[in-house]
Design an enzyme around this catalytic site. Structure first.
Site, PDB file in Angstrom:
ATOM      1  CG  ASP A  49      -1.907  -1.095   1.246  1.00 28.55           C
ATOM      2  OD1 ASP A  49      -2.228  -1.610   0.160  1.00 28.55           O
ATOM      3  OD2 ASP A  49      -2.359  -1.458   2.347  1.00 28.55           O
TER       4      ASP A  49
HETATM    5  N1  URA Z   1      -1.353  -5.993   3.769  1.00 26.53           N
HETATM    6  C1  URA Z   1      -1.841  -4.737   3.802  1.00 26.53           C
HETATM    7  O1  URA Z   1      -2.881  -4.484   4.396  1.00 26.53           O
HETATM    8  N2  URA Z   1      -1.139  -3.787   3.180  1.00 26.53           N
HETATM    9  C2  URA Z   1       0.016  -4.006   2.517  1.00 26.53           C
HETATM   10  O2  URA Z   1       0.612  -3.085   1.967  1.00 26.53           O
HETATM   11  C3  URA Z   1       0.503  -5.321   2.496  1.00 26.53           C
HETATM   12  C4  URA Z   1      -0.203  -6.297   3.130  1.00 26.53           C
END
Ligand code: URA
Length: 248
Positions: A102
């Site tokens: 993310d």
């Molecule tokens: N899980 C998440 O919620 N975000 C990420 O970036 C990776 C795994």
């Protein structure tokens, strides 16, 4: 392969720019000027030059990046936000991220130009383990960790078994290390949300046999051939990672 496509794959330019180079008379194949972008070349045997510089076929490359928060795990962004590609300074090959983190997640992100490797790493049945350190809101109880470990129902189905361990805990926050084998969108955040402890900060600390080691945030390094082979071995051993969970 068509000449323009070959040049684009070799990292010389985008497909459109490569066509321009060819039409402009800047490209020679076996010492002959070629001005037709669709001209067929054999990457194994033809000698291709752009502006008198020989073009070598693309070599496979694998980068381990310590992604900072505030960068997209994409190659380009229509809104011109920073992407992880902005952090890779010395590479002209057409690399792209292996899966995604993310925008606000930090940590270990692989980049490569090897499509087969990427498929192996992200194939749901061969998912290599991914380790995260999550700082979550509130005090997590051991019984809640158990729910994460056995599987939890999200809106896209049950999660496969995970491993989770409390590292530190106070009245307001808990630091949890969690290891999963799947790669659903926002998975870790959704798992903690489901047990009532939203994630405040998330770092991916490990991917299969790899760790962040001594890298500093924003830094990257190239993987060795051994490291690539170790990852591929993990991905091609379904029995090791295949826990029978619903991760297809
Ligand atoms: N899980 C998440 O919620 N975000 C990420 O970036 C990776 C795994």
């Amino acid at each position: 392969m068509r000449l323009a496509k070959y040049l684009a794959h070799a990292g010389v330019a985008s497909r459109r720019k490569a066509e321009e180079l060819i039409v402009n008379g800047q490209v020679r194949v076996n010492d002959k000027l070629v001005t037709t972008p669709a001209f067929e070349v054999d990457p194994m045997s033809d000698y291709i030059e752009v502006d008198k510089t020989p073009i070598t076929p693309e070599t496979k490359q694998y980068i381990l990046l310590y992604k900072p928060a505030g960068y997209l795990s994409t190659v380009t962004d229509p809104f011109d936000r920073p992407t992880v590609m902005d952090l890779i300074s010395d590479n002209r090959q057409r690399l792209y991220p292996v899966g995604r983190l993310d925008f606000d997640t930090e940590g270990l992100l692989l980049l490569t130009n090897d499509g087969d490797f990427t498929n192996q790493m992200i194939h749901p049945r061969h998912m290599v383990s991914k380790r995260y350190q999550a700082i979550v809101k509130g005090k997590v109880r051991p019984s809640q960790l158990k729910r994460l470990e056995t599987g939890i129902e999200l809106d896209d189905g049950w999660t496969a078994p995970a491993r989770a361990k409390i590292i530190m805990s106070s009245a307001n926050e808990t630091t949890v290390e969690i290891e999963i084998h799947e790669g659903r969108k926002h998975q870790v955040k959704r798992m903690f949300q489901a047990i009532g402890h939203p994630v405040l900060h998330l770092v991916r600390t490990g991917f299969g046999s790899l760790n962040l080691d001594n890298l500093r945030i924003g830094q990257y390094r190239y993987l060795t051939q051994d490291e690539v082979e170790q990852l591929l071995a993990l991905a091609t051993e379904p029995s090791k990672n295949d826990d029978g969970g619903d991760n297809s």
